[in-house]
Design a protein around this motif. Structure first.
Motif, PDB file in Angstrom:
ATOM      1  N   THR A  70      -0.932  -3.120 -36.345  1.00 58.12           N
ATOM      2  CA  THR A  70      -1.079  -5.086 -36.439  1.00 58.12           C
ATOM      3  C   THR A  70       0.126  -5.694 -36.864  1.00 58.12           C
ATOM      4  OG1 THR A  70      -3.027  -4.827 -37.420  1.00 58.12           O
ATOM      5  CG2 THR A  70      -2.490  -6.726 -38.151  1.00 58.12           C
ATOM      6  N   PHE A  87      -8.078  -5.645 -31.204  1.00 60.65           N
ATOM      7  CA  PHE A  87      -7.633  -5.905 -32.105  1.00 60.65           C
ATOM      8  C   PHE A  87      -8.898  -5.281 -33.116  1.00 60.65           C
ATOM      9  CE2 PHE A  87      -8.095  -8.089 -36.610  1.00 60.65           C
ATOM     10  CZ  PHE A  87      -6.672  -8.494 -36.931  1.00 60.65           C
ATOM     11  N   GLU A  88      -9.593  -5.319 -33.369  1.00 63.05           N
ATOM     12  CA  GLU A  88     -10.747  -4.230 -34.557  1.00 63.05           C
ATOM     13  C   GLU A  88     -10.175  -2.694 -34.218  1.00 63.05           C
ATOM     14  OE1 GLU A  88     -14.748  -7.001 -34.426  1.00 63.05           O
ATOM     15  OE2 GLU A  88     -14.757  -5.630 -33.272  1.00 63.05           O
ATOM     16  N   ASN A  89      -9.850  -2.768 -32.673  1.00 60.26           N
ATOM     17  CA  ASN A  89      -9.858  -1.250 -33.519  1.00 60.26           C
ATOM     18  C   ASN A  89      -8.166  -0.585 -33.474  1.00 60.26           C
ATOM     19  OD1 ASN A  89     -11.792   0.488 -31.931  1.00 60.26           O
ATOM     20  ND2 ASN A  89     -11.750  -1.267 -30.543  1.00 60.26           N
ATOM     21  N   SER A 104      -4.677   0.036 -35.466  1.00 58.92           N
ATOM     22  CA  SER A 104      -4.406   0.712 -36.599  1.00 58.92           C
ATOM     23  C   SER A 104      -3.434  -0.518 -37.578  1.00 58.92           C
ATOM     24  CB  SER A 104      -3.345   1.800 -37.000  1.00 58.92           C
ATOM     25  OG  SER A 104      -1.745   1.395 -36.277  1.00 58.92           O
ATOM     26  N   LEU A 144     -10.659  -9.842 -28.964  1.00 57.29           N
ATOM     27  CA  LEU A 144     -11.275  -9.501 -30.319  1.00 57.29           C
ATOM     28  C   LEU A 144     -11.476  -7.877 -30.762  1.00 57.29           C
ATOM     29  CD1 LEU A 144     -11.894  -9.933 -33.555  1.00 57.29           C
ATOM     30  CD2 LEU A 144     -13.762 -10.480 -32.223  1.00 57.29           C
ATOM     31  N   PRO A 145     -11.791  -7.894 -29.603  1.00 61.34           N
ATOM     32  CA  PRO A 145     -11.891  -6.104 -29.183  1.00 61.34           C
ATOM     33  C   PRO A 145     -10.962  -4.828 -29.575  1.00 61.34           C
ATOM     34  CG  PRO A 145     -12.919  -6.819 -27.827  1.00 61.34           C
ATOM     35  CD  PRO A 145     -12.427  -8.171 -28.342  1.00 61.34           C
TER      36      PRO A 145
END
Length: 380
Positions: free
Chosen positions: A188, A180-182, A184, A177-178
């Motif tokens: 993705t 994935f949150e960063n 672009s 998750l950390p």
């Protein structure tokens, strides 16, 4: 679709920008402790990259390049250890072996390392774009990498032999998750394409398993043409933080992969064309032009391989297939690097990923196409 050569090549050239050294006073302190003075601020530039870097001339007239390693503490310590290992290895290498710029000093506490700045050098990416990267240089680079892979310096058994992190089978099954949150939006998209491709995931898993069984030799493990600094008849390679005992196919595949990627980029340029190219790109045209562009660049890979085989006449039976698979992964890795800067994947990026995927999944079919075979005399 029509793309001008000028626009494409301008984007391919490396970018440099001044950096505010006052934010990092430890750098001048480090350079001063080495007896070199302090940086003249008017001479400073900063190559773009994942680390903080400063290149310039000191007030005592010394050209210096300083790098501050950036990242998690454990990772930075490991990279510093690998840099030190390479410097120990480099002291015993043959004169023509792959080497880096002259080391000036380390500062472990500040994660700093200093090298003599190679002034007025051109990097390999610039030579590639300007079509000044010739077969003679490729052959010498092949020889240099081969000599590095043949080296067995005293104590080399103690070098880091942990497997490099990429390509990551774990990330192909799921992204934390950390991270994935960063990402672009382009990243993705790229990860989704690869994670949903079962054959690709299996192919990467298979490559990593074959890598485990391969002989381990001193290897750069993060080779790109923009890391080559060429000045006259001399050339150096930078960024040795990933140096370790590893599968030699990684370095061979990375070099071949750079030229395979170049051939894909050239699909949308007029480079090497007898006439101006101004037609709409269809799937069939992409395939035909891709084959033409690769054929034009193949002599570079063949010369590289000839130099490598002269330095390493004895190689393990699976090296060419693993190197071809790593060349394929190199194109997928380039897809990921490009997606960091974009909101969506371009058509040419998808084309590169498709060609890389094909090479990774069927390296036995692509090795000869890439020029990684011994069909020609290796002792020329």
């Amino acid at each position: 679709m029509t793309v001008t050569l000028e626009a494409t090549e301008q984007a391919a050239k490396p970018g440099y920008k001044p950096v505010d050294l006052d934010r990092y006073p430890a750098v001048d302190d480090f350079v001063q402790r080495l007896g070199l003075g302090v940086f003249d601020r008017d001479t400073l530039t900063a190559p773009v990259g994942r680390n903080d870097c400063w290149a310039g001339v000191t007030d005592r007239g010394h050209p210096v390049f300083v790098k501050r390693l950036v990242g998690p503490e454990d990772d930075v310590r490991a990279r510093m250890r690998r840099l030190r290992s390479f410097e120990r290895c480099a002291r015993t290498l043959p004169l023509d072996a792959l080497r880096g710029p002259r080391l000036l000093g380390f500062d472990d506490a500040g994660a700093l390392v200093a090298f003599a700045l190679v002034e007025d050098a051109r990097n390999g990416a610039e030579l590639m774009v300007d079509e000044d990267f010739d077969g003679g240089l490729a052959r010498r680079i092949g020889t240099a990498i081969g000599l590095l892979h043949e080296a067995r310096p005293a104590g080399y058994e103690e070098f880091d032999d942990s497997p490099p992190t990429q390509p990551s089978v774990r990330l192909l099954h799921g992204i934390p998750l950390p991270m994935f949150e960063n990402l672009s939006f382009g990243e993705t998209q790229a990860w989704r394409l690869m994670q949903q491709d079962t054959e690709l995931v299996n192919g990467v898993t298979r490559l990593r398993e074959h890598e485990k069984q391969a002989p381990k030799v001193p290897s750069h493990c993060d080779l790109r043409v923009d890391q080559f600094l060429i000045k006259g008849d001399d050339f150096y390679v930078t960024d040795w933080e990933e140096f370790r005992l590893a599968d030699p196919a990684r370095d061979v595949g990375s070099f071949a992969g750079e030229w395979l990627y170049r051939s894909v980029l050239d699909i949308v340029t007029n480079r090497g064309d007898a006439t101006t190219f101004e037609v709409e790109l269809t799937h069939d045209i992409v395939l035909s032009r891709g084959a033409e562009k690769l054929e034009r660049l193949l002599p570079i890979i063949r010369e590289f391989w000839s130099g490598y085989r002269k330095a390493r006449p004895e190689i393990d039976a699976g090296l060419t297939h693993r190197a071809t698979a790593f060349a394929g992964w190199h194109l997928l890795d380039r897809l990921m690097a490009g997606s960091q800067r974009s909101a969506r994947l371009s058509g040419i990026e998808r084309a590169a990923a498709g060609i890389g995927r094909a090479a990774l999944l069927a390296p036995h079919k692509f090795a000869a196409t890439l020029g990684l075979d011994d069909s020609e005399e290796i002792s020329r």
